[in-house]
Design an enzyme around this catalytic site. Structure first.
Site, PDB file in Angstrom:
ATOM      1  NE  ARG A 299      11.691 -37.126  10.170  1.00 31.33           N
ATOM      2  CZ  ARG A 299      12.725 -36.563   9.562  1.00 31.33           C
ATOM      3  NH1 ARG A 299      13.705 -37.314   9.069  1.00 31.33           N
ATOM      4  NH2 ARG A 299      12.802 -35.271   9.410  1.00 31.33           N
TER       5      ARG A 299
ATOM      6  NE  ARG B  58       7.228 -33.341  15.565  1.00 31.79           N
ATOM      7  CZ  ARG B  58       7.275 -32.948  14.292  1.00 31.79           C
ATOM      8  NH1 ARG B  58       6.172 -32.862  13.578  1.00 31.79           N
ATOM      9  NH2 ARG B  58       8.417 -32.617  13.727  1.00 31.79           N
TER      10      ARG B  58
ATOM     11  CE  LYS C 297       7.080 -36.943   6.932  1.00 34.98           C
ATOM     12  NZ  LYS C 297       7.145 -36.297   8.177  1.00 34.98           N
TER      13      LYS C 297
ATOM     14  CB  CYS D   9      10.467 -25.730   7.157  1.00 37.53           C
ATOM     15  SG  CYS D   9      12.188 -26.036   7.611  1.00 37.53           S
TER      16      CYS D   9
ATOM     17  CB  SER E   2      11.199 -32.098   9.170  1.00 35.95           C
ATOM     18  OG  SER E   2      11.054 -33.226   8.339  1.00 35.95           O
TER      19      SER E   2
ATOM     20  CG  HIS F 113       7.729 -33.882   3.671  1.00 34.83           C
ATOM     21  ND1 HIS F 113       8.889 -33.358   4.200  1.00 34.83           N
ATOM     22  CD2 HIS F 113       6.881 -34.018   4.724  1.00 34.83           C
ATOM     23  CE1 HIS F 113       8.753 -33.180   5.503  1.00 34.83           C
ATOM     24  NE2 HIS F 113       7.551 -33.577   5.849  1.00 34.83           N
TER      25      HIS F 113
ATOM     26  CG  ASP G 289       4.059 -34.407   7.397  1.00 28.37           C
ATOM     27  OD1 ASP G 289       4.865 -33.454   7.431  1.00 28.37           O
ATOM     28  OD2 ASP G 289       4.415 -35.592   7.549  1.00 28.37           O
TER      29      ASP G 289
ATOM     30  CE1 TYR H   7       9.358 -37.364  17.125  1.00 22.83           C
ATOM     31  CE2 TYR H   7      10.271 -38.269  15.093  1.00 22.83           C
ATOM     32  CZ  TYR H   7       9.648 -37.236  15.778  1.00 22.83           C
ATOM     33  OH  TYR H   7       9.312 -36.082  15.105  1.00 22.83           O
TER      34      TYR H   7
HETATM   35  P1  GTP Z   1       6.896 -31.307  10.344  1.00 20.63           P
HETATM   36  O1  GTP Z   1       5.695 -31.771  11.094  1.00 20.63           O
HETATM   37  O2  GTP Z   1       8.165 -31.624  11.054  1.00 20.63           O
HETATM   38  O3  GTP Z   1       6.924 -31.798   8.937  1.00 20.63           O
HETATM   39  O4  GTP Z   1       6.884 -29.698  10.369  1.00 20.63           O
HETATM   40  P2  GTP Z   1       6.034 -28.599   9.583  1.00 20.63           P
HETATM   41  O5  GTP Z   1       6.653 -28.330   8.261  1.00 20.63           O
HETATM   42  O6  GTP Z   1       4.603 -28.920   9.599  1.00 20.63           O
HETATM   43  O7  GTP Z   1       6.323 -27.285  10.465  1.00 20.63           O
HETATM   44  P3  GTP Z   1       5.343 -26.492  11.471  1.00 20.63           P
HETATM   45  O8  GTP Z   1       4.221 -25.814  10.747  1.00 20.63           O
HETATM   46  O9  GTP Z   1       4.984 -27.382  12.587  1.00 20.63           O
HETATM   47  O10 GTP Z   1       6.334 -25.355  11.982  1.00 20.63           O
HETATM   48  C1  GTP Z   1       7.559 -25.639  12.609  1.00 20.63           C
HETATM   49  C2  GTP Z   1       8.013 -24.467  13.435  1.00 20.63           C
HETATM   50  O11 GTP Z   1       8.152 -23.314  12.598  1.00 20.63           O
HETATM   51  C3  GTP Z   1       7.020 -24.094  14.526  1.00 20.63           C
HETATM   52  O12 GTP Z   1       7.727 -23.753  15.690  1.00 20.63           O
HETATM   53  C4  GTP Z   1       6.303 -22.893  13.968  1.00 20.63           C
HETATM   54  O13 GTP Z   1       5.839 -22.022  14.985  1.00 20.63           O
HETATM   55  C5  GTP Z   1       7.379 -22.237  13.103  1.00 20.63           C
HETATM   56  N1  GTP Z   1       6.783 -21.499  11.955  1.00 20.63           N
HETATM   57  C6  GTP Z   1       5.812 -21.950  11.118  1.00 20.63           C
HETATM   58  N2  GTP Z   1       5.468 -20.997  10.209  1.00 20.63           N
HETATM   59  C7  GTP Z   1       6.238 -19.929  10.471  1.00 20.63           C
HETATM   60  C8  GTP Z   1       6.352 -18.617   9.888  1.00 20.63           C
HETATM   61  O14 GTP Z   1       5.659 -18.262   8.940  1.00 20.63           O
HETATM   62  N3  GTP Z   1       7.294 -17.782  10.424  1.00 20.63           N
HETATM   63  C9  GTP Z   1       8.077 -18.163  11.484  1.00 20.63           C
HETATM   64  N4  GTP Z   1       8.970 -17.275  11.947  1.00 20.63           N
HETATM   65  N5  GTP Z   1       7.987 -19.376  12.075  1.00 20.63           N
HETATM   66  C10 GTP Z   1       7.078 -20.250  11.574  1.00 20.63           C
HETATM   67  C1  SPV Z   2       8.841 -34.653   9.969  1.00 15.65           C
HETATM   68  O1  SPV Z   2       9.889 -34.836  10.604  1.00 15.65           O
HETATM   69  O2  SPV Z   2       8.825 -34.233   8.792  1.00 15.65           O
HETATM   70  C2  SPV Z   2       7.535 -34.910  10.616  1.00 15.65           C
HETATM   71  C3  SPV Z   2       7.515 -35.615  11.888  1.00 15.65           C
HETATM   72  O3  SPV Z   2       6.504 -34.622  10.024  1.00 15.65           O
HETATM   73  S1  SPV Z   2       7.763 -37.325  11.628  1.00 15.65           S
HETATM   74  O4  SPV Z   2       6.477 -37.969  11.504  1.00 15.65           O
HETATM   75  O5  SPV Z   2       8.472 -37.801  12.793  1.00 15.65           O
HETATM   76  O6  SPV Z   2       8.525 -37.535  10.417  1.00 15.65           O
HETATM   77 MN    MN Z   3       6.910 -33.737   8.035  1.00 16.86          MN
END
Ligand code: GTP
Ligand code: SPV
Ligand code: MN
Length: 603
Positions: free
Chosen positions: A79, A378, A216, A260, A258, A236, A287, A207
């Site tokens: 983004r 992704r 979003k 996290c 994001s 979110h 999400d 993207y």
């Molecule tokens: P968006 O799709 O961008 O909104 O992200 P999200 O909030 O869904 O994050 P996601 O669960 O995809 O995790 C993002 C990154 O953080 C990945 O590389 C995960 O492996 C890592 N991660 C997720 N949960 C944990 C955790 O509990 N501990 C650690 N150390 N890393 C984590």
């Molecule tokens: C984020 O960035 O929080 C995502 C991926 O979930 S996107 O759809 O690109 O915003």
């Molecule tokens: Mn997100």
């Protein structure tokens, strides 16, 4: 494809839609207009067309049935927050956290970019539905795009085609999203929202968050404006369901910035001891959540999406087996590494392959000192393929939420978990969240920034009005509002190692959250809120070193005083619109910390 204005020969009764499509087609000069019906036959044809023109690689049909691989332009991987605009009527409507331009001014910039931009291209009309069919909360959007790659993603992420037209009906209104790949020039990239026209215009990026306009742009930025007007919340947030050994179900929504951990928490596999005892976790969404009061006065949440747009790196059989299972088939991978046998790999998936083609299309070996997959690569996968998808995930009424969890990526200061004292305090906790920036947006990787409610990049109006809206919703819900918590999975030691094992072990924290939301669970008071006892989050079973366990639940008064003083400056920046309740929560926290510091000094 049946050529120009195919719909005119059928019973396309929604005149507003037909008229808008005609206008856009005339303006963009598209060679032909194609209405997506969302069928299997259609997507097979489009995918095959993209394989033939080199946009996609078909993956090994045994290992990844009906799945494809794509590389983006190297400058189009995340983004772009500095090129994302909220074009509300006034600067004050958009607020200080959004880029703003007056609607007329922005139209003068972006409309000319669309003129003739689809010459030689097909214009796809994508009717899509956000939310389960028949849900009173579901909304119809129409995305017009010249990118078949966007069509393929939207077909996974939303309920696309006839189902949306059926919901729309002859007279229905719809969110308008106009997208063109343009020439992918980052200088011509604009992601613009016109709340008063219910319109999104996105140019020069393919993207996810910039181009899949249902996500979003519509389900958060435009929807948050509507939600503010209509008394609901567009957030979110992931949504998960927890079943305890007695069979009681509790639903939790969690807002993390994001990349996290939302996808990971949403489909968490509990530790063996929990599973053996009869605990179960089920996914409703990973999400976005739309939350509205039900007839019983509780907050109910739906997941408006139909798929997951998940972060690939870090996803493995150990960390998130449910995500891996979700993206085995019928999935579109973008910017991961491609292996010679037409399978895929990314950092954290497992042992590195001897050779690969990296996300830029270059040869890669384990000796290469750059990642093979882009950190924000992704997978786009159907939600229904998730092994732990909840039987309630398409419930038209949504699921009743008992707890709301905020969280961020914090190396220090913020403990593993704490509970807010009230809805008002919880709103303050969300409003003052900070988190280290990730690869999901361009720029400033690792920088600590304020990201209120994980909505900094997604709130479509003035952030202080948004906080007031949260307070107002709390007034409406009263005693029936969810309990609010804050978590941090990301504390590190001096060497940079994670202090908390995370992933499945986060179940220990979830269990405490569920217990507390039901009025149980052991807790100790602290200036920042209620903290669990070490036993209440199962530390003994994990065998953490004493100092690690202590750090995870520590509230360092000095660090927190600095934190809260900085928050005070941040909040003051919102001026007159800052709700008094938020300012007074910060003052009260500062006082509690100062008192506690004095007590410590006297000890
Ligand atoms: P968006 O799709 O961008 O909104 O992200 P999200 O909030 O869904 O994050 P996601 O669960 O995809 O995790 C993002 C990154 O953080 C990945 O590389 C995960 O492996 C890592 N991660 C997720 N949960 C944990 C955790 O509990 N501990 C650690 N150390 N890393 C984590
Ligand atoms: C984020 O960035 O929080 C995502 C991926 O979930 S996107 O759809 O690109 O915003
Ligand atoms: Mn997100």
């Amino acid at each position: 494809m049946t050529g120009k204005h195919r719909r005119e020969t059928e019973s396309m009764a929604n005149q507003k839609l037909q008229q808008w499509v005609d206008e856009v087609s005339a303006c963009t000069g598209a060679d032909s207009v194609y209405w997506c019906d969302g069928s299997e036959e259609e997507i097979e044809r489009l995918n095959q067309m993209m394989v033939e023109d080199g946009t996609l690689v078909r993956l090994d049909p045994e290992k990844h049935p009906n799945s494809f691989y794509a590389r983006s332009d190297v400058n189009d991987v995340a983004r772009v927050e500095d090129r994302t605009f909220i074009c509300a009527a006034t600067l004050d409507d958009a607020g200080p956290t959004n880029n703003w331009m007056a609607p007329d001014q922005m139209h003068a910039v972006i409309d000319p970019l669309f003129e003739g931009c689809m010459q030689g291209r097909t214009m796809y009309v994508i009717p899509y539905l956000m939310g389960p069919p028949g849900s009173p909360m579901a909304k119809v959007g129409i995305e017009i795009t010249d990118s078949p790659y966007v069509v393929a993603n939207m077909r996974i992420m939303t309920r696309m085609g006839q189902v949306a037209l059926d919901e729309l009906g002859d007279e229905g209104d719809f969110g308008k999203g106009l997208h063109s790949t343009g020439n992918l020039d980052p200088e011509q990239r604009y992601i613009c929202h016109f709340p008063d026209e219910n319109l999104i215009m996105s140019f020069s990026s393919n993207y996810g968050g910039n181009a899949l306009l249902g996500k979003k742009c519509f389900a958060l930025r435009l929807a948050s404006v509507l939600a503010n007007r209509e008394g609901w919340l567009a957030e979110h947030m992931l949504i998960l369901g927890l079943t305890d050994p007695e069979g009681n179900k509790t639903y939790v929504a969690a807002a993390f910035p994001s990349a996290c951990g939302k996808t990971n928490l949403a489909m968490l596999v509990p530790p063996e001891s929990f599973t053996a005892a009869g605990w179960r976790v089920e996914t409703i969404g990973d999400d976005i959540a739309w939350l509205k009061f039900g007839d019983d006065g509780r907050l109910y949440a739906i997941n408006p999406e139909f798929g997951f747009f998940g972060v690939a790196p870090g996803t493995s059989q150990e960390t998130n087996p449910n995500a891996l299972a979700s993206c085995r088939a019928n999935t579109l991978f973008t910017n991961v590494a491609l292996l010679p046998d037409n399978t895929i790999w990314w950092e954290g998936l497992g042992d590195p392959p001897p050779e690969a083609t990296d996300w830029k299309g270059n040869p890669w070996t384990p000796e290469s000192d750059i990642p093979a997959a882009h950190p924000n690569s992704r997978f786009t996968a159907p939600a229904e393929q998730c092994p732990c998808i909840s039987p309630d995930w398409e419930s038209p009424q949504g699921v009743p939420i008992s707890a709301i969890v905020f969280g961020g990526r914090r190396t220090s200061t913020t403990p593993l978990v704490y509970q807010a004292r009230s809805w008002q305090h919880g709103t303050y906790v969300g409003a003052t969240m900070t988190s280290e920036k990730t690869a999901a947006a361009v720029g400033g990787l690792g920088e600590l920034r304020h990201d209120p409610m994980a909505m900094l990049p997604f709130c479509g109006y003035h952030m202080a009005d948004y906080w007031q809206h949260w307070l107002d919703v709390g007034e409406t819900g009263g005693e029936k509002m969810p309990t609010v918590f804050h978590v941090n999975w990301f504390r590190r030691d001096a060497e940079g190692n994670w202090l908390w094992p995370g992933f499945g072990e986060n179940m220990r924290v979830l269990k405490w959250i569920v217990d507390r939301a039901a009025g149980g669970g052991d807790a100790v008071d602290s200036p920042i809120g209620w903290l669990p006892t070490p036993e209440a989050v199962g530390f003994e079973e994990l065998g953490l070193a004493d100092e690690v366990a202590a750090t995870l639940l520590d509230v360092d008064i000095g660090e927190w005083l600095a934190e809260v003083r900085e928050r005070g400056e941040y909040l003051a920046g919102f001026g007159e619109k800052l709700p008094e309740a938020i300012a007074s929560e910060n003052d009260a926290l500062l006082q509690r910390l100062e008192l506690s510091g004095q007590d410590k000094d006297q000890e």
